[in-house]
Scaffold this motif. Structure first.
Motif, PDB file in Angstrom:
ATOM      1  N   GLY A 230       1.245  -1.239   0.110  1.00 45.28           N
ATOM      2  CA  GLY A 230       0.398  -0.137   0.129  1.00 45.28           C
ATOM      3  C   GLY A 230       0.991   1.376   0.244  1.00 45.28           C
ATOM      4  O   GLY A 230       0.599   2.051  -0.701  1.00 45.28           O
ATOM      5  N   PRO A 231       1.444   2.177   0.540  1.00 48.81           N
ATOM      6  CA  PRO A 231       2.322   3.031   1.455  1.00 48.81           C
ATOM      7  C   PRO A 231       3.458   3.178  -0.427  1.00 48.81           C
ATOM      8  O   PRO A 231       3.517   3.380  -0.396  1.00 48.81           O
ATOM      9  N   ALA A 232       3.724   1.703  -0.955  1.00 46.76           N
ATOM     10  CA  ALA A 232       4.763   1.690  -1.281  1.00 46.76           C
ATOM     11  C   ALA A 232       3.903   1.539  -3.440  1.00 46.76           C
ATOM     12  O   ALA A 232       4.359   3.078  -3.786  1.00 46.76           O
ATOM     13  N   ARG A 233       3.162   1.174  -3.110  1.00 48.03           N
ATOM     14  CA  ARG A 233       2.178   2.154  -4.049  1.00 48.03           C
ATOM     15  C   ARG A 233       1.865   3.326  -4.010  1.00 48.03           C
ATOM     16  O   ARG A 233       2.107   4.495  -5.357  1.00 48.03           O
ATOM     17  N   GLU A 234       1.415   3.942  -3.183  1.00 48.12           N
ATOM     18  CA  GLU A 234       0.922   5.387  -2.439  1.00 48.12           C
ATOM     19  C   GLU A 234       2.220   6.088  -2.786  1.00 48.12           C
ATOM     20  O   GLU A 234       1.896   7.516  -3.399  1.00 48.12           O
ATOM     21  N   HIS A 235       3.256   5.999  -2.630  1.00 51.32           N
ATOM     22  CA  HIS A 235       5.001   6.700  -3.107  1.00 51.32           C
ATOM     23  C   HIS A 235       5.167   7.027  -4.144  1.00 51.32           C
ATOM     24  O   HIS A 235       4.827   7.738  -4.910  1.00 51.32           O
ATOM     25  N   ILE A 236       4.803   5.282  -4.812  1.00 54.71           N
ATOM     26  CA  ILE A 236       5.338   5.805  -6.148  1.00 54.71           C
ATOM     27  C   ILE A 236       4.118   6.621  -7.173  1.00 54.71           C
ATOM     28  O   ILE A 236       4.700   7.309  -8.415  1.00 54.71           O
ATOM     29  N   LYS A 237       2.681   6.622  -6.574  1.00 53.35           N
ATOM     30  CA  LYS A 237       2.234   7.171  -7.205  1.00 53.35           C
ATOM     31  C   LYS A 237       2.073   8.615  -7.191  1.00 53.35           C
ATOM     32  O   LYS A 237       1.964   9.743  -8.341  1.00 53.35           O
TER      33      LYS A 237
ATOM     34  N   ALA B 295      -8.505   5.415  -0.661  1.00 52.63           N
ATOM     35  CA  ALA B 295      -8.533   4.852   0.092  1.00 52.63           C
ATOM     36  C   ALA B 295      -7.198   3.681   0.309  1.00 52.63           C
ATOM     37  O   ALA B 295      -6.972   3.287  -0.937  1.00 52.63           O
ATOM     38  N   ILE B 296      -6.627   3.648   1.511  1.00 55.05           N
ATOM     39  CA  ILE B 296      -5.064   2.627   1.456  1.00 55.05           C
ATOM     40  C   ILE B 296      -5.374   2.301   2.299  1.00 55.05           C
ATOM     41  O   ILE B 296      -6.246   1.845   3.604  1.00 55.05           O
ATOM     42  N   GLY B 297      -5.278   0.369   2.055  1.00 65.83           N
ATOM     43  CA  GLY B 297      -5.805  -0.902   2.686  1.00 65.83           C
ATOM     44  C   GLY B 297      -6.828  -1.632   2.425  1.00 65.83           C
ATOM     45  O   GLY B 297      -7.450  -1.140   0.823  1.00 65.83           O
ATOM     46  N   PRO B 298      -7.223  -1.889   3.064  1.00 62.08           N
ATOM     47  CA  PRO B 298      -8.773  -3.007   2.957  1.00 62.08           C
ATOM     48  C   PRO B 298     -10.334  -1.712   3.081  1.00 62.08           C
ATOM     49  O   PRO B 298     -11.364  -2.407   3.901  1.00 62.08           O
TER      50      PRO B 298
END
Length: 339
Positions: free
Chosen positions: A239-246, A328-331
């Motif tokens: 989740g945080p990895a994807r958000e950082h790259i986004k 939203a991040i996570g489930p």
């Protein structure tokens, strides 16, 4: 528990989850932004031609009797200058969040290194510096931990638990393989890396891990419970990895957009000024392909002056849907089609 909640093998890719057409997904996310800008410009040009040929009075007669050219292109000069300034200001405002005093930069560096250290502990190896390889290794680790879980749960006496975990792991394998294939050779700066990350449905997988852990808590051994926890940890890291790259991609895209709009604004201003100053009813006479030449000229000039706005539109058509799909991040499942 509803049928949807037990549908462990639900669609994983972004298109499958959103139930949108392949064409729409391709236009929004895969099509080159310059190509989309060109298609939008062609649509404007052809529409302008159709209006000028089908509506009365005709464009040539309107130009002779009124100040149509002056009205159109004097307004466009103001729009181009104002719009370009606004877009550049917004871009700089977003990018200014990356600027700050030394203490803020030290905090950013510390947070980045803490995350990298935690990820190194997760991988038990050096963390790749390339974004696509980093995401690929994270997906690989998730897949490896899923295999460990599947093997350990196979020793359990609960047939329903074994069935659900097997179905879940098969679904995860399929999703991971697709994402890994997309990440292979993907270069940051293009949309390919982020598009691949969006196709990994990690939030639903976290929910399924939590649901199965809770539902079968009484029949799980300590090792099996630990395997569930390890898998959830790897999924939660995505989740945080994807958000950082986004975030990095958005900043990259805004910088490019600012440059491209500036490049397009200069010829747009030149064309607007030239049409306003030098072109009148008698400047272009005759016809081309049975259409008055002045109609071709005005249609083409108007389209050129819209290029900065069309560039902005083509980028927003990608950035806005990505932002909406990653609110939203996570489930947390926001879209009805994913529930």
């Amino acid at each position: 528990m509803s049928n949807n909640e037990s549908d462990i093998g639900t669609a994983n890719t972004m298109r499958g989850r959103s139930e949108e057409s392949r064409l729409k997904i391709w236009i929004l996310f895969r099509m080159n932004r310059f190509l989309l800008t060109g298609l939008l410009a062609l649509l404007v040009f052809l529409s302008f031609l159709v209006f000028s040929l089908t509506l009365n009075p005709s464009l040539p007669s309107e130009i002779k009797s009124t100040d149509t050219i002056e009205t159109i292109f004097s307004a466009m000069i103001g729009v181009i200058v104002t719009g370009t300034t606004l877009v550049i200001t917004i871009s700089q405002l977003v990018l200014s969040q990356e600027n700050g005093p030394l203490g803020d930069q030290r905090k950013r560096m510390s947070d980045a290194m803490d995350f990298r250290t935690y990820t190194r502990d997760l991988f038990n190896s050096v963390v790749p510096a390339d974004p696509s390889k980093f995401l690929g290794q994270l997906v690989n680790e998730t897949e490896r931990r899923a295999e460990v879980l599947d093997r350990l749960v196979g020793e359990n006496d609960d047939d329903e638990l074994i069935r659900q975990v097997s179905e879940f792991v098969d679904s995860l394998h399929g999703n991971a393989k697709e994402v890994q294939d997309e990440l292979e050779g993907a270069q940051f700066g293009t949309f390919d890396v982020l598009f691949s990350a969006l196709n990994f449905n990690y939030g639903w997988k976290i929910y399924q891990v939590e649901r199965m852990t809770d539902e079968f808590a009484d029949s799980l051994s300590d090792n099996q419970q630990l395997a569930f926890d390890d898998l959830e940890t790897a999924l939660a890291m995505f989740g945080p990895a994807r958000e950082h790259i986004k975030t990095l991609y958005f900043q990259w895209a805004l910088v490019n957009l600012s440059q491209y709009i500036l490049y397009a604004a200069i010829p747009a201003l030149i064309v607007s000024g030239g049409m306003l100053t030098f072109v009148g009813a008698e400047t272009f006479s005759g016809t081309f392909l049975a259409i008055p030449t002045i109609t071709w000229v005005v249609s083409g000039a108007f389209t050129v002056t819209l290029i900065p706005f069309l560039l902005f539109t083509s980028y927003i058509l990608r950035i806005a849907p990505v932002a909406k799909r990653t609110l939203a991040i996570g489930p947390l499942i926001l879209r009805e089609s994913q529930r």
